[in-house]
Design a protein around this motif. Structure first.
Motif, PDB file in Angstrom:
ATOM      1  N   ASP A 256     -19.883  35.535  -1.777  1.00  0.00           N
ATOM      2  CA  ASP A 256     -21.177  34.910  -2.046  1.00  0.00           C
ATOM      3  C   ASP A 256     -21.833  34.439  -0.755  1.00  0.00           C
ATOM      4  O   ASP A 256     -23.057  34.569  -0.583  1.00  0.00           O
ATOM      5  CB  ASP A 256     -21.006  33.725  -3.004  1.00  0.00           C
ATOM      6  CG  ASP A 256     -20.650  34.170  -4.416  1.00  0.00           C
ATOM      7  OD1 ASP A 256     -20.823  35.367  -4.723  1.00  0.00           O
ATOM      8  OD2 ASP A 256     -20.183  33.318  -5.200  1.00  0.00           O
ATOM      9  N   ARG A 259     -23.043  37.593   1.204  1.00  0.00           N
ATOM     10  CA  ARG A 259     -24.203  38.176   0.528  1.00  0.00           C
ATOM     11  C   ARG A 259     -25.438  37.301   0.733  1.00  0.00           C
ATOM     12  O   ARG A 259     -26.533  37.800   1.041  1.00  0.00           O
ATOM     13  CB  ARG A 259     -23.908  38.339  -0.959  1.00  0.00           C
ATOM     14  CG  ARG A 259     -25.028  39.002  -1.744  1.00  0.00           C
ATOM     15  CD  ARG A 259     -24.762  38.980  -3.252  1.00  0.00           C
ATOM     16  NE  ARG A 259     -23.500  39.621  -3.594  1.00  0.00           N
ATOM     17  CZ  ARG A 259     -22.402  38.983  -3.972  1.00  0.00           C
ATOM     18  NH1 ARG A 259     -22.405  37.650  -4.068  1.00  0.00           N
ATOM     19  NH2 ARG A 259     -21.301  39.640  -4.257  1.00  0.00           N
ATOM     20  N   GLY A 260     -25.273  36.021   0.589  1.00  0.00           N
ATOM     21  CA  GLY A 260     -26.410  35.107   0.714  1.00  0.00           C
ATOM     22  C   GLY A 260     -27.019  35.124   2.104  1.00  0.00           C
ATOM     23  O   GLY A 260     -28.254  35.155   2.251  1.00  0.00           O
ATOM     24  N   LEU A 263     -28.855  38.671   2.539  1.00  0.00           N
ATOM     25  CA  LEU A 263     -30.071  38.862   1.757  1.00  0.00           C
ATOM     26  C   LEU A 263     -31.183  37.921   2.219  1.00  0.00           C
ATOM     27  O   LEU A 263     -32.359  38.323   2.288  1.00  0.00           O
ATOM     28  CB  LEU A 263     -29.783  38.667   0.271  1.00  0.00           C
ATOM     29  CG  LEU A 263     -28.806  39.666  -0.360  1.00  0.00           C
ATOM     30  CD1 LEU A 263     -28.656  39.391  -1.854  1.00  0.00           C
ATOM     31  CD2 LEU A 263     -29.240  41.100  -0.128  1.00  0.00           C
ATOM     32  N   HIS A 264     -30.831  36.691   2.557  1.00  0.00           N
ATOM     33  CA  HIS A 264     -31.849  35.751   3.039  1.00  0.00           C
ATOM     34  C   HIS A 264     -32.450  36.249   4.350  1.00  0.00           C
ATOM     35  O   HIS A 264     -33.678  36.213   4.540  1.00  0.00           O
ATOM     36  CB  HIS A 264     -31.227  34.366   3.223  1.00  0.00           C
ATOM     37  CG  HIS A 264     -32.216  33.325   3.689  1.00  0.00           C
ATOM     38  ND1 HIS A 264     -33.268  32.913   2.918  1.00  0.00           N
ATOM     39  CD2 HIS A 264     -32.307  32.633   4.863  1.00  0.00           C
ATOM     40  CE1 HIS A 264     -33.974  31.995   3.575  1.00  0.00           C
ATOM     41  NE2 HIS A 264     -33.406  31.823   4.752  1.00  0.00           N
ATOM     42  N   ALA A 313     -28.837  46.488   0.404  1.00  0.00           N
ATOM     43  CA  ALA A 313     -29.247  45.200  -0.167  1.00  0.00           C
ATOM     44  C   ALA A 313     -29.891  45.393  -1.532  1.00  0.00           C
ATOM     45  O   ALA A 313     -29.678  44.593  -2.454  1.00  0.00           O
ATOM     46  CB  ALA A 313     -30.214  44.496   0.780  1.00  0.00           C
ATOM     47  N   ILE A 316     -27.098  46.006  -4.029  1.00  0.00           N
ATOM     48  CA  ILE A 316     -26.308  44.803  -4.298  1.00  0.00           C
ATOM     49  C   ILE A 316     -27.086  43.809  -5.154  1.00  0.00           C
ATOM     50  O   ILE A 316     -26.551  43.211  -6.092  1.00  0.00           O
ATOM     51  CB  ILE A 316     -25.866  44.150  -2.969  1.00  0.00           C
ATOM     52  CG1 ILE A 316     -24.700  44.940  -2.366  1.00  0.00           C
ATOM     53  CG2 ILE A 316     -25.472  42.695  -3.162  1.00  0.00           C
ATOM     54  CD1 ILE A 316     -24.231  44.412  -1.035  1.00  0.00           C
ATOM     55  N   SER A 317     -28.361  43.618  -4.817  1.00  0.00           N
ATOM     56  CA  SER A 317     -29.143  42.569  -5.473  1.00  0.00           C
ATOM     57  C   SER A 317     -29.893  43.048  -6.701  1.00  0.00           C
ATOM     58  O   SER A 317     -30.216  42.246  -7.589  1.00  0.00           O
ATOM     59  CB  SER A 317     -30.152  41.992  -4.480  1.00  0.00           C
ATOM     60  OG  SER A 317     -31.145  42.970  -4.172  1.00  0.00           O
ATOM     61  N   GLU A 319     -32.907  43.884  -6.511  1.00  0.00           N
ATOM     62  CA  GLU A 319     -34.291  43.452  -6.296  1.00  0.00           C
ATOM     63  C   GLU A 319     -35.100  44.580  -5.664  1.00  0.00           C
ATOM     64  O   GLU A 319     -34.693  45.187  -4.664  1.00  0.00           O
ATOM     65  CB  GLU A 319     -34.323  42.205  -5.418  1.00  0.00           C
ATOM     66  CG  GLU A 319     -33.683  40.997  -6.083  1.00  0.00           C
ATOM     67  CD  GLU A 319     -33.694  39.761  -5.195  1.00  0.00           C
ATOM     68  OE1 GLU A 319     -34.472  39.745  -4.213  1.00  0.00           O
ATOM     69  OE2 GLU A 319     -32.930  38.824  -5.469  1.00  0.00           O
TER      70      GLU A 319
END
Length: 737
Positions: A256, A259-260, A263-264, A313, A316-317, A319
């Protein structure tokens, strides 16, 4: 000796101005193909290209060598050319006392690496342009990066340094040569010590945790990225974090965290000014910590690596924003960096003329906007909404901190300060309506921008960077499902195979511009191209690519592998003019050849159930184990390779009667939906692929020739699950990995 982290373009900052072509008669560089050398072809300096002609002149006339290294889109290289190499007085002094050699670092990374190692060891920093003074036998004596023509506070001028070295060459020749010999000996000794003896008991899992902890300590929680200004994207950081998040066995909290952070950072970069919101793609780096004001050059290797990271990304997300950024980055390369034959050009400059009638180029002139021009193009109503989204201000949005010399005063660098959804709420418009308007506004501004003089295009084709870009287009084809992306990858790979590869010897050439350069390929050319072609196989499953890859890998191992300690040297030992044979031990703007080659060997080992290749990959990791243990942040991509080698093998075999059999495409969509870095996918859809893999995979050997419907076989640790034929069944299976 630890070579310092050095990002491409580190010697290039924001300083306006570049002269227009002069009327001097051409020098020897006019016969060269390199865009960088051709930029200096009308200097009054008596330039030589790197080669025996220059070396022989230095020996015959007993003169030291002045070596200048740069590349065609380097801003400070342009400044030094204008201020120093256009000076008749400096040119005359160089001709009298030195033999002057100009090198394009992108064509000759071996030359650049040797002397950059010297510069970093003796000055503690490095960058381009690089200026080095050599003895007649090519040993470095003194050097630095940018030198102004005359002395300025805190920095000696070029003419001062030239006079001092010329004087010492006459009066203290013996001391200079002794110093050069001792420096070279010290560099050789330090290089030998750099790669400490491999640690036979090191634990990759510990290094992965230490690396993640180091990223966490450096992470900018507000703006993303690692560290402060200037802020470089360094895609290998993000590759490491995304791969760690998706690797089996990573603790949930660590996954986590990784990933955080990734992605941020990617969101902040995509919305920042370093991202070209109109034309797509990314600039080289941000001069500030907010990703706002970039150094405006665009490099092919950045586009390739960042496109791949944004694709992962998105997987994974889930989005859409990440996929959109990858798509527009690939579109930029397809539109602006692709040759008519389908290969990829190297870069676009940061500098350009503000107007067609301007006399001097300015950095960023092509990309920045005065408020009045946006108002003129869009009209007051639409401009208000566009400016709210992209942070445009009437007096300009560049802070003095990011522009200390005031070159961008009154200008705007587009940066997405607010989302379209936020602005839609404020102006009380339906979000889809405003999204379409902003889309149309970007198109209108892009059309206006297209009327401006474009920056210089470095149109040489480098094998290594094309390999990275082939991989990005191939991955884009897999993740985005767009056939045009696959065709782009295939065209580029075919071009390199036909124009830069000798099938009789298995050897590559480094570059192409108006024909092959004649410069032999380096380890990065082989490793990066192998990686891209492996991605291409994973996109179209044509085993012809694997046959080529095997030949390239054999050549890489033959000419670059260190038989004593493992790992790959950057260059061969066949050029006596290269005084140091070095290995890269820092995944920087480009990853090291060893990091990429370890991934390639892991992929090949898994594709062919080849334990020898897997052992070869482990040996490559082991060669740098002391480095990874001490500084895991330095080679994050190699750490990912180490983690993959520790992961249990997972294979997905897709079997169909032919490539067009109904249902196969749906299974492929499921196979590519998630980012699963440790999964190897093989497709058997014709006799050729069946015969090619049957001797390596028992499962393939026992497959029926023509199944009634496409079937997926998921195997872990060489034990296969029950076959499935429906996409939803395959999705459930893959969720267990």
């Amino acid at each position: 000796m630890r070579r310092l982290a050095l990002a491409h373009g580190a010697g290039c900052g924001i300083l306006m101005g570049m002269s227009s072509p002069n009327s001097n008669p051409p020098n020897r560089l006019a016969r060269e193909k390199s865009p960088y050398l051709l930029q200096h072809a009308h200097n009054p300096v008596d330039w030589f290209p790197w080669g025996e002609e220059a070396f022989a002149k230095a020996r015959a006339e007993d003169k030291p060598i002045f070596l200048s290294v740069g590349y065609s889109t380097c801003h400070w290289c342009h400044v030094m050319e204008r201020e120093s190499f256009e000076s008749a007085a400096i040119a005359a002094f160089l001709a009298e006392h030195f033999v002057s050699i100009k090198v394009d670092r992108e064509e000759r990374p071996d030359v650049d690496q040797v002397y950059m190692t010297f510069i970093q060891a003796t000055t503690g920093h490095g960058g381009w342009p690089m200026s080095v003074w050599l003895t007649t036998d090519l040993r470095p004596v003194f050097g630095g990066t940018f030198f102004p023509p005359t002395d300025v506070p805190g920095r000696p001028g070029l003419i001062t340094v030239l006079r001092r070295i010329a004087e010492l060459w006459k009066t203290e020749r013996g001391q200079i040569e002794d110093k050069a010999l001792s420096l070279l000996t010290a560099l050789r000794d330090a290089e030998s010590e750099t790669l400490a003896e491999p640690d036979e008991v090191w634990n990759p899992a510990d290094a992965l945790r230490d690396g993640l902890a180091q990223y966490a300590r450096m992470f900018d929680a507000q703006e993303g990225g690692f560290g402060g200004a200037p802020k470089f994207p360094r895609p290998v950081n993000l590759q490491f974090l995304l791969a760690l998040a998706a690797t089996p066995g990573t603790p949930r909290a660590d996954a986590d965290l990784a990933r955080g952070m990734a992605l941020h950072t990617l969101i902040k970069m995509a919305r920042g000014g370093m991202h070209d919101h109109l034309g797509g793609g990314f600039h080289r780096y941000s001069v500030d910590a907010e990703w706002h004001v970039p150094h405006f050059e665009k490099m092919l290797y950045d586009q390739a690596q960042l496109a791949q990271v944004y694709l992962a990304a998105g997987q994974i997300s889930g989005e859409a924003e990440f996929a959109a950024v990858a798509r527009n980055t690939l579109a930029y390369v397809a539109h602006d960096l692709t040759s008519p034959e389908g290969a990829f050009y190297s870069a676009e400059d940061a500098d350009s003329l503000p107007r067609a009638d301007s006399k001097r180029k300015e950095e960023g002139a092509f990309y920045v906007w005065p408020y009045a021009e946006i108002l003129e193009v869009l009209g007051e109503d639409r401009a208000a909404e566009f400016c709210a989204v992209y942070g445009v201000e009437p007096k300009g949005n560049v802070s003095p901190m990011s522009d200390p010399h005031g070159e961008l005063e009154g200008m705007n660098v587009l940066i997405q300060r607010r989302t379209v959804a936020e602005v839609a709420r404020d102006v009380k418009r339906p979000q889809p309506h405003l999204e379409q308007r902003v889309h149309d506004d970007r198109a209108a501004l892009l059309a206006r921008r297209g009327l401006r003089p474009r920056p210089h295009l470095d149109d040489k084709i480098l094998a290594a960077w094309n390999g990275l870009m082939i991989g990005a287009f191939a991955r884009g084809a897999q993740v985005l499902g767009e056939p045009a992306l696959l065709r782009a990858a295939q065209r580029a790979a075919t071009f390199l195979r036909e124009h830069l590869f000798n099938p009789a010897t298995g050897e590559l050439q480094r570059s192409y511009r108006e024909g092959p350069s004649g410069i032999s390929g380096f380890a990065a050319d082989y490793a990066f191209l192998i990686s891209g072609v492996l991605d291409l196989y994973a996109a179209d499953f044509d085993v012809a690519w694997l046959r080529w890859v095997r030949q390239l890998q054999d050549t890489l191992d033959l000419h670059f592998w260190d038989q004593d300690r493992g790992g790959y040297f950057s260059s061969t030992d066949r050029d006596p003019a290269i005084l140091l044979r070095l290995k890269e031990d820092y995944d920087g703007a480009e990853p090291t050849p060893t990091s990429v080659a370890v991934h390639n060997l892991w992929r090949l080992g898994r594709l062919f159930h080849n334990d020898t290749m897997l052992a070869h990959a482990r040996h490559g990791v082991q060669a740098f184990s002391a480095r990874l243990e001490a500084q895991p942040f330095g080679m994050p991509l190699l750490l990912v390779g180490a983690a993959l080698l520790e992961a249990s093998p997972a294979h997905l075999i897709l079997h169909a009667a032919d490539r067009n059999q109904a249902g196969l495409a749906e299974l492929l969509v499921e196979a590519r939906r998630r980012f699963i870095p440790h999964l190897t996918v093989i497709q058997i859809a014709n006799a050729e692929s069946r015969d090619y893999f049957a001797r390596h995979h028992v499962v393939v050997e026992n497959l029926p020739e023509k199944p009634a419907q496409p079937t997926a076989y998921l195997c872990e640790n060489y034990a296969c699950r029950l076959p499935v034929t429906k996409p939803e069944e395959l999705r459930e299976l893959l969720l267990t990995l």
